[in-house]
Design an enzyme around this catalytic site. Structure first.
Site, PDB file in Angstrom:
ATOM      1  CD  GLU A 134      -3.252   5.093   1.504  1.00 20.46           C
ATOM      2  OE1 GLU A 134      -2.690   3.985   1.444  1.00 20.46           O
ATOM      3  OE2 GLU A 134      -4.284   5.373   0.846  1.00 20.46           O
ATOM      4  CG  ASP A 170      -2.196   0.775   1.035  1.00 25.90           C
ATOM      5  OD1 ASP A 170      -2.292   1.526   0.035  1.00 25.90           O
ATOM      6  OD2 ASP A 170      -3.093   0.692   1.898  1.00 25.90           O
ATOM      7  CG  HIS A 183      -7.956   4.965   4.443  1.00 26.32           C
ATOM      8  ND1 HIS A 183      -6.628   5.334   4.384  1.00 26.32           N
ATOM      9  CD2 HIS A 183      -8.097   4.019   3.493  1.00 26.32           C
ATOM     10  CE1 HIS A 183      -6.019   4.661   3.431  1.00 26.32           C
ATOM     11  NE2 HIS A 183      -6.884   3.833   2.873  1.00 26.32           N
ATOM     12  CG  HIS A 225      -2.294   3.383  -2.987  1.00 27.17           C
ATOM     13  ND1 HIS A 225      -2.989   3.857  -1.888  1.00 27.17           N
ATOM     14  CD2 HIS A 225      -2.133   4.431  -3.818  1.00 27.17           C
ATOM     15  CE1 HIS A 225      -3.227   5.147  -2.066  1.00 27.17           C
ATOM     16  NE2 HIS A 225      -2.721   5.525  -3.231  1.00 27.17           N
ATOM     17  CD  GLU A 238      -6.787  -0.372   3.797  1.00 25.91           C
ATOM     18  OE1 GLU A 238      -5.735  -0.591   3.158  1.00 25.91           O
ATOM     19  OE2 GLU A 238      -7.442   0.677   3.663  1.00 25.91           O
ATOM     20  CG  HIS A 253      -3.403   3.024   5.725  1.00 24.87           C
ATOM     21  ND1 HIS A 253      -4.680   2.841   6.194  1.00 24.87           N
ATOM     22  CD2 HIS A 253      -3.379   2.521   4.463  1.00 24.87           C
ATOM     23  CE1 HIS A 253      -5.395   2.263   5.251  1.00 24.87           C
ATOM     24  NE2 HIS A 253      -4.624   2.046   4.185  1.00 24.87           N
TER      25      HIS A 253
HETATM   26 ZN   LIG Z   1      -3.800   2.853  -0.002  1.00 19.28          ZN
END
Ligand SMILES: [Zn+2]
Length: 280
Positions: free
Chosen positions: A19, A17, A125, A70, A143, A114
């Site tokens: 972030e 990902d 998020h 991502h 996640e 993240h």
């Molecule tokens: Zn992401």
């Protein structure tokens, strides 16, 4: 060199990902193509993914599959990737952030991850900007949990999580004594105290090696069956949309729930509900 139970070289899966990459602190860096900030962040991303690959190879990995996880999922520039790895690029994909993982893998790394929504992490998020909570059998997952549970369905353990200090703590709280590499300290949702990329990569390389050397100690993260998934949205309109799916129960004004036989089915249902919910 670490080997698997059959004495063969290790097969490692990396979900990457953006972030949680060191130096990345705002949405301009994570998604506006053509802007200099995004182009730089893509290079930072592949740099950390390569560090994880190098650590894996040093510890005995003979196969590495990277899944770009991502946004539109074509962030990693393939010619910049370590040639030892294969790359799944683009979207949509049936299993999204965990596409391509199967029972033949020995270990999963989550790189650039993240913190979950509403917790104090950089760019926090959960899967989409519109979810406040993603609950599985009553427990809130970010996640990290979502994807560790998919890996658990294939009996593959997540042994390394990299990202900010908050997601590293989230991962250890959920998955136990796994390896983590914190490449930045949370200052605010859009601010971090970052390591230099060279230092971040060194940290990831070492953590990846340790993770594979300690492979036998980490159990796959399994979700009890049947599986109940509850999605709490940030608007009643989104919950209305999610409830269009047959079999979905309205729990309260913001929350829709679905129950099914196993976690992979639950992930598919959750993604369908999120799609039906649309955007607020
Ligand atoms: Zn992401």
């Amino acid at each position: 060199m670490a080997t698997n139970k059959k004495g063969k070289g290790l097969k490692v899966y990396i979900s990457a990902d953006m972030e949680g990459i060191g130096g990345v602190v705002n949405w301009d860096e994570t998604g506006k193509e053509g802007l200099g900030d995004y182009d730089r962040a893509r290079k930072l991303m592949v740099g950390e993914v390569n560090a994880a690959i190098e650590g894996a190879l040093a510890a005995g990995a003979t196969e590495v599959l990277v899944n770009d996880s991502h946004g539109s999922m074509h962030n990693i520039i393939i010619e910049d990737l370590n040639p030892a790895a294969r790359l799944i690029s683009g979207s949509p994909k049936p299993m999204s952030m965990m596409e391509g993982l199967d029972d033949s893998f020995d270990a999963v790394f989550l790189v650039g991850y993240h913190a979950r929504a509403t917790t104090p992490g950089v760019l926090n998020h959960t899967y989409t900007g519109s979810l406040l909570e993603y609950r599985v059998n009553g427990k809130v997952f970010g996640e990290t949990g979502m994807n560790a549970a998919t890996a658990g369905e294939h009996s593959v353990p997540v042994v390394l999580v990299t990202g900010d200090s908050t997601v590293c703590a989230e991962a250890r709280a959920l998955l136990g004594d796994i390896q983590t590499a914190a490449v930045k300290e949370h200052v605010g949702r859009y601010a971090a105290n970052n390591l230099h990329p060279e230092k971040a990569r060194g940290l990831i390389r070492e953590a990846a090696q340790r993770a594979l050397k300690g492979l036998g100690k980490v159990k796959p993260f399994k979700v009890r069956r049947p599986v109940r998934v509850e999605l709490k949205f940030n608007s009643t309109a989104l919950a209305d949309g999610a409830c269009l799916m047959p079999g979905v129960e309205r729990v309260d004004d913001l929350t829709a729930a679905w129950e099914g036989p196993d976690y992979v089915a639950a992930v598919r249902a959750a993604r369908a509900m999120i799609s039906l919910a649309g955007r607020s």
